[in-house]
Design a protein around this motif. Structure first.
Motif, mmCIF file in Angstrom:
data_model
loop_
_atom_site.group_PDB
_atom_site.id
_atom_site.type_symbol
_atom_site.label_atom_id
_atom_site.label_comp_id
_atom_site.label_asym_id
_atom_site.label_seq_id
_atom_site.Cartn_x
_atom_site.Cartn_y
_atom_site.Cartn_z
ATOM 1 N N MET A 102 0.852 -1.184 0.000
ATOM 2 C CA MET A 102 0.000 0.000 0.000
ATOM 3 C C MET A 102 0.886 1.232 0.000
ATOM 4 O O MET A 102 1.900 1.273 0.708
ATOM 5 C CB MET A 102 -0.900 0.026 1.228
ATOM 6 C CG MET A 102 -1.806 1.229 1.295
ATOM 7 S SD MET A 102 -2.731 1.227 2.851
ATOM 8 C CE MET A 102 -3.835 2.587 2.568
ATOM 9 N N VAL A 103 0.503 2.215 -0.786
ATOM 10 C CA VAL A 103 1.239 3.469 -0.824
ATOM 11 C C VAL A 103 0.243 4.624 -0.834
ATOM 12 O O VAL A 103 -0.846 4.515 -1.398
ATOM 13 C CB VAL A 103 2.183 3.540 -2.055
ATOM 14 C CG1 VAL A 103 1.408 3.521 -3.364
ATOM 15 C CG2 VAL A 103 3.104 4.754 -1.978
ATOM 16 N N LEU A 104 0.632 5.695 -0.171
ATOM 17 C CA LEU A 104 -0.157 6.924 -0.110
ATOM 18 C C LEU A 104 0.683 8.061 -0.682
ATOM 19 O O LEU A 104 1.908 8.067 -0.521
ATOM 20 C CB LEU A 104 -0.515 7.260 1.334
ATOM 21 C CG LEU A 104 -1.172 6.155 2.164
ATOM 22 C CD1 LEU A 104 -1.262 6.581 3.625
ATOM 23 C CD2 LEU A 104 -2.535 5.821 1.615
ATOM 24 N N TRP A 105 0.027 9.029 -1.311
ATOM 25 C CA TRP A 105 0.712 10.237 -1.778
ATOM 26 C C TRP A 105 -0.326 11.323 -2.026
ATOM 27 O O TRP A 105 -1.488 11.048 -2.260
ATOM 28 C CB TRP A 105 1.569 9.974 -3.022
ATOM 29 C CG TRP A 105 0.828 9.726 -4.300
ATOM 30 C CD1 TRP A 105 0.625 10.628 -5.312
ATOM 31 C CD2 TRP A 105 0.188 8.514 -4.726
ATOM 32 N NE1 TRP A 105 -0.100 10.039 -6.329
ATOM 33 C CE2 TRP A 105 -0.372 8.747 -5.993
ATOM 34 C CE3 TRP A 105 0.036 7.254 -4.149
ATOM 35 C CZ2 TRP A 105 -1.075 7.770 -6.701
ATOM 36 C CZ3 TRP A 105 -0.667 6.280 -4.847
ATOM 37 C CH2 TRP A 105 -1.198 6.536 -6.107
ATOM 38 N N TRP A 106 0.116 12.561 -1.913
ATOM 39 C CA TRP A 106 -0.770 13.704 -2.090
ATOM 40 C C TRP A 106 -0.840 14.090 -3.557
ATOM 41 O O TRP A 106 0.165 14.072 -4.259
ATOM 42 C CB TRP A 106 -0.280 14.883 -1.249
ATOM 43 C CG TRP A 106 -0.382 14.603 0.214
ATOM 44 C CD1 TRP A 106 0.629 14.236 1.049
ATOM 45 C CD2 TRP A 106 -1.564 14.634 1.002
ATOM 46 N NE1 TRP A 106 0.137 14.025 2.314
ATOM 47 C CE2 TRP A 106 -1.209 14.266 2.327
ATOM 48 C CE3 TRP A 106 -2.906 14.922 0.736
ATOM 49 C CZ2 TRP A 106 -2.135 14.200 3.350
ATOM 50 C CZ3 TRP A 106 -3.823 14.847 1.771
ATOM 51 C CH2 TRP A 106 -3.438 14.495 3.059
ATOM 52 N N VAL A 107 -2.054 14.430 -3.994
ATOM 53 C CA VAL A 107 -2.281 14.874 -5.367
ATOM 54 C C VAL A 107 -3.079 16.179 -5.330
ATOM 55 O O VAL A 107 -3.816 16.424 -4.373
ATOM 56 C CB VAL A 107 -3.037 13.808 -6.198
ATOM 57 C CG1 VAL A 107 -2.213 12.533 -6.332
ATOM 58 C CG2 VAL A 107 -4.412 13.502 -5.625
ATOM 59 N N PRO A 108 -2.950 17.009 -6.361
ATOM 60 C CA PRO A 108 -3.784 18.213 -6.408
ATOM 61 C C PRO A 108 -5.264 17.832 -6.466
ATOM 62 O O PRO A 108 -5.636 16.818 -7.076
ATOM 63 C CB PRO A 108 -3.357 18.890 -7.722
ATOM 64 C CG PRO A 108 -2.014 18.324 -8.041
ATOM 65 C CD PRO A 108 -2.014 16.929 -7.488
ATOM 66 N N ALA A 109 -6.099 18.616 -5.822
ATOM 67 C CA ALA A 109 -7.541 18.362 -5.849
ATOM 68 C C ALA A 109 -8.003 18.241 -7.296
ATOM 69 O O ALA A 109 -7.621 19.043 -8.149
ATOM 70 C CB ALA A 109 -8.290 19.480 -5.132
ATOM 71 N N GLY A 110 -8.790 17.213 -7.560
ATOM 72 C CA GLY A 110 -9.301 16.977 -8.906
ATOM 73 C C GLY A 110 -8.455 16.033 -9.744
ATOM 74 O O GLY A 110 -8.909 15.532 -10.761
ATOM 75 N N HIS A 111 -7.217 15.762 -9.313
ATOM 76 C CA HIS A 111 -6.348 14.845 -10.068
ATOM 77 C C HIS A 111 -6.796 13.410 -9.831
ATOM 78 O O HIS A 111 -7.083 13.018 -8.710
ATOM 79 C CB HIS A 111 -4.895 15.025 -9.634
ATOM 80 C CG HIS A 111 -3.955 14.060 -10.295
ATOM 81 N ND1 HIS A 111 -3.645 14.147 -11.632
ATOM 82 C CD2 HIS A 111 -3.274 12.995 -9.810
ATOM 83 C CE1 HIS A 111 -2.802 13.166 -11.937
ATOM 84 N NE2 HIS A 111 -2.565 12.458 -10.846
ATOM 85 N N ARG A 112 -6.832 12.631 -10.904
ATOM 86 C CA ARG A 112 -7.173 11.211 -10.830
ATOM 87 C C ARG A 112 -5.959 10.424 -11.316
ATOM 88 O O ARG A 112 -5.690 10.367 -12.512
ATOM 89 C CB ARG A 112 -8.395 10.879 -11.697
ATOM 90 C CG ARG A 112 -9.642 11.692 -11.350
ATOM 91 C CD ARG A 112 -10.116 11.373 -9.936
ATOM 92 N NE ARG A 112 -11.291 12.150 -9.578
ATOM 93 C CZ ARG A 112 -11.288 13.215 -8.789
ATOM 94 N NH1 ARG A 112 -10.151 13.661 -8.284
ATOM 95 N NH2 ARG A 112 -12.405 13.842 -8.491
ATOM 96 N N PRO A 113 -5.206 9.830 -10.394
ATOM 97 C CA PRO A 113 -4.003 9.105 -10.809
ATOM 98 C C PRO A 113 -4.349 7.893 -11.664
ATOM 99 O O PRO A 113 -5.389 7.270 -11.483
ATOM 100 C CB PRO A 113 -3.362 8.681 -9.484
ATOM 101 C CG PRO A 113 -4.449 8.766 -8.466
ATOM 102 C CD PRO A 113 -5.449 9.761 -8.962
ATOM 103 N N ASP A 114 -3.462 7.582 -12.613
ATOM 104 C CA ASP A 114 -3.647 6.366 -13.395
ATOM 105 C C ASP A 114 -2.769 5.264 -12.808
ATOM 106 O O ASP A 114 -2.015 5.485 -11.863
ATOM 107 C CB ASP A 114 -3.367 6.605 -14.884
ATOM 108 C CG ASP A 114 -1.939 7.036 -15.166
ATOM 109 O OD1 ASP A 114 -1.030 6.817 -14.335
ATOM 110 O OD2 ASP A 114 -1.707 7.584 -16.262
#
Length: 157
Positions: A102-114
């Protein structure tokens, strides 16, 4: 900023086997619970192998990728909701991972990681340990990259 999470697991038996029947029977319920949970933003739906050479091409691997409003919201869903009852049975269904799963990371609001981005974050965590760009609940970072310290995941949390 919002919190992205990837969780991968290797099945101990085929997905349609009697051994996994209880797990499969709860998938819709647990996914619906996530979507109703405070702080839920988005979850990947579909074949994780589509459109990404970085996702495992492995029928025995299942992948969960989602985005949450905060680390507290995700933590509450994983460890303080009915999802916990699934977690307590994971050894019946999934192989023990040799590395972080399991990994966590911060993304800009609205970003959907692939999947490529998510698998790269997991590889980074496994190669380099926890950092502001790839971490776990145990060694977490806030959205500003500041360490939150080690957090014991216990029932008392």
């Amino acid at each position: 900023m919002q919190l992205a999470q990837l969780n991968v697991a290797r099945l101990l038996a085929p997905i349609d086997s009697p051994q996994l029947a209880d797990f499969v029977a709860r998938l819709d319920e647990i996914n619906a619970l996530a979507e109703r949970s405070p702080g839920f933003v988005w979850r990947f739906e579909g074949d994780s192998r589509e459109g990404s050479s970085s996702a495992p091409d492995d029928a025995d691997m299942i992948i969960n990728l989602s985005v949450w409003a905060s680390s507290e919201a995700l933590f509450d869903y994983v460890y303080r909701s009915a999802h916990k009852s699934v977690m307590t049975r994971r050894r019946e269904w999934f192989a023990k991972a040799a590395d972080m799963h399991m990994v966590l990371w911060w993304v800009p609001a609205g970003h959907r990681p692939d999947m490529a981005e998510a698998m790269a974050r997991l590889a980074e965590l496994n190669a380099n340990g926890a950092s502001p760009t790839a971490f776990s609940f145990r060694e977490a970072f806030d959205a500003d990259g500041q360490p939150l310290g080690r957090r014991a995941l216990t029932a008392a949390d």
